[in-house]
Write a protein that holds these residues in place. Sequence first.
Motif, short mmCIF file in Angstrom:
data_model
loop_
_atom_site.label_atom_id
_atom_site.label_comp_id
_atom_site.label_asym_id
_atom_site.label_seq_id
_atom_site.Cartn_x
_atom_site.Cartn_y
_atom_site.Cartn_z
N UNK A 1 -17.75 -5.13 -0.11
CA UNK A 1 -19.07 -5.54 0.37
C UNK A 1 -19.94 -4.31 0.63
N UNK A 2 -21.15 -4.31 0.10
CA UNK A 2 -22.14 -3.28 0.41
C UNK A 2 -22.88 -3.70 1.67
N UNK A 3 -22.99 -2.79 2.63
CA UNK A 3 -23.69 -3.08 3.88
C UNK A 3 -24.93 -2.19 3.97
N UNK A 4 -26.06 -2.81 4.30
CA UNK A 4 -27.32 -2.10 4.48
C UNK A 4 -27.71 -2.24 5.94
N UNK A 5 -27.66 -1.15 6.69
CA UNK A 5 -28.02 -1.17 8.10
C UNK A 5 -29.47 -0.71 8.24
N UNK A 6 -30.32 -1.61 8.75
CA UNK A 6 -31.75 -1.30 8.86
C UNK A 6 -32.35 -2.12 9.99
N UNK A 7 -33.59 -2.56 9.85
CA UNK A 7 -34.22 -3.43 10.85
C UNK A 7 -35.16 -4.40 10.14
N UNK A 8 -35.63 -5.39 10.87
CA UNK A 8 -36.37 -6.49 10.25
C UNK A 8 -37.66 -6.04 9.57
N UNK A 9 -38.27 -4.96 10.05
CA UNK A 9 -39.59 -4.55 9.53
C UNK A 9 -39.49 -3.55 8.39
N UNK A 23 -28.50 -7.90 -10.06
CA UNK A 23 -27.22 -7.56 -10.67
C UNK A 23 -26.06 -8.36 -10.07
N UNK A 24 -26.41 -9.30 -9.19
CA UNK A 24 -25.42 -10.21 -8.59
C UNK A 24 -24.31 -9.44 -7.87
N UNK A 25 -24.72 -8.41 -7.13
CA UNK A 25 -23.77 -7.61 -6.36
C UNK A 25 -23.81 -8.08 -4.91
N UNK A 26 -22.67 -8.45 -4.32
CA UNK A 26 -22.65 -8.91 -2.93
C UNK A 26 -23.09 -7.80 -1.97
N UNK A 27 -23.87 -8.17 -0.97
CA UNK A 27 -24.33 -7.21 0.03
C UNK A 27 -24.56 -7.95 1.35
N UNK A 28 -24.63 -7.18 2.41
CA UNK A 28 -25.00 -7.73 3.72
C UNK A 28 -26.06 -6.83 4.32
N UNK A 29 -27.21 -7.40 4.63
CA UNK A 29 -28.27 -6.66 5.34
C UNK A 29 -28.08 -6.91 6.83
N UNK A 30 -27.94 -5.81 7.59
CA UNK A 30 -27.77 -5.90 9.03
C UNK A 30 -29.04 -5.37 9.69
N UNK A 31 -29.81 -6.26 10.30
CA UNK A 31 -31.01 -5.86 11.02
C UNK A 31 -30.61 -5.49 12.44
N UNK A 63 -15.86 -2.54 4.24
CA UNK A 63 -17.10 -2.02 3.67
C UNK A 63 -16.77 -1.09 2.49
N UNK A 64 -17.38 -1.35 1.35
CA UNK A 64 -17.12 -0.55 0.15
C UNK A 64 -18.20 0.52 -0.06
N UNK A 103 -16.06 3.57 9.05
CA UNK A 103 -16.21 3.19 7.64
C UNK A 103 -15.77 4.38 6.80
N UNK A 104 -14.75 4.19 6.00
CA UNK A 104 -14.23 5.28 5.16
C UNK A 104 -14.84 5.29 3.77
N UNK A 105 -15.62 4.28 3.46
CA UNK A 105 -16.27 4.20 2.15
C UNK A 105 -17.44 5.18 2.09
N UNK A 106 -17.96 5.47 0.89
CA UNK A 106 -19.13 6.35 0.77
C UNK A 106 -20.33 5.81 1.55
N UNK A 107 -21.04 6.72 2.22
CA UNK A 107 -22.19 6.35 3.04
C UNK A 107 -23.43 7.11 2.60
N UNK A 108 -24.54 6.43 2.60
CA UNK A 108 -25.84 7.03 2.34
C UNK A 108 -26.70 6.79 3.58
#
Length: 314
Positions: A1-9, A23-31, A63-64, A103-108
Amino acid sequence: MIVIATHERDLGADFVIRHLVHKQVPYLRVDTDTLGSPARHFGFENGAAHLTYDGLSLRSDDVKALWARRFASPAVIEQSQPDYRKFVARELTDVMECFIDTVEAPCMNAFEADRRAGNRLVQCVVAQAVGFSVPDSVVTQDTLKAKAFIADHDKTVTKAISFGIISPERDEITHTSRIDDKSSLEGLAGCPSLIQAEVIKKTEWRVTTVGHNLFAARTKSGASVDRLDWRRSQDVSEIFERGELPGDVSEKLLSLCDRSNIHFGAHDLIETPNGEFYFLETNPAGQWGWLEVQLGLPIGEAVASWLISASGQR
């Protein structure tokens, strides 16, 4: 799972998410501003950090790839008693950081790398190490030292050492401003100040790096650009055009990112009339959406591709 940590705005995240959806890649947006409730919170159980988010339960080792885009203070903090708000904020922060740090996966970008790379003074050290020219600078609370620096240079400016937000509630921001021998230096008694020699500009550059891809934009010749800080220009969206950096400048930027261990950065440079490039700063979570909209720079697609590749979903 790709996780995107951000905020609502954060509209920038949307530029990336549309490519993940396509590209039909699973992800989770965390606001992060909506965290702090039974439905949305970070936790820790059986020796592992986890995230509960609208019915989904995710361990940090699930988290991938992680895009730590931007963080915002959870709104729930304001619902606490005033005397307890700082405590609640610390508790929420520590649990969130436990998840991110495990999280041991690659992080940006990785949390600690982002913190270090975002320090404007550390940036100057790294920039000089990779061969960039940096404006002559001093940070001090010594009035005599500040006055001597100003006297030694034709023109000087002052800017924030960290970031320029003074009051989010009042939308009060400090920008680069000129300072001279008539300026009041009373504020040094309680706060350090960064003073720099003003560099004569031919043009200013905003360069976004995603992995080893560079997307360069420069201010247009004849555009109405604020002379001290392009962010104060009347219409920022209209003052930039695509540009091609000299090869050695591109190599220096990529070396700076490698040394700072960041996979994303928004970099500000000055080009002088004689063609010399000066490094000003790097924002590891800088804005870029307007560059994609106005100039067609495919930054969102590049971020999405990096996340997909990093997660092993080529």
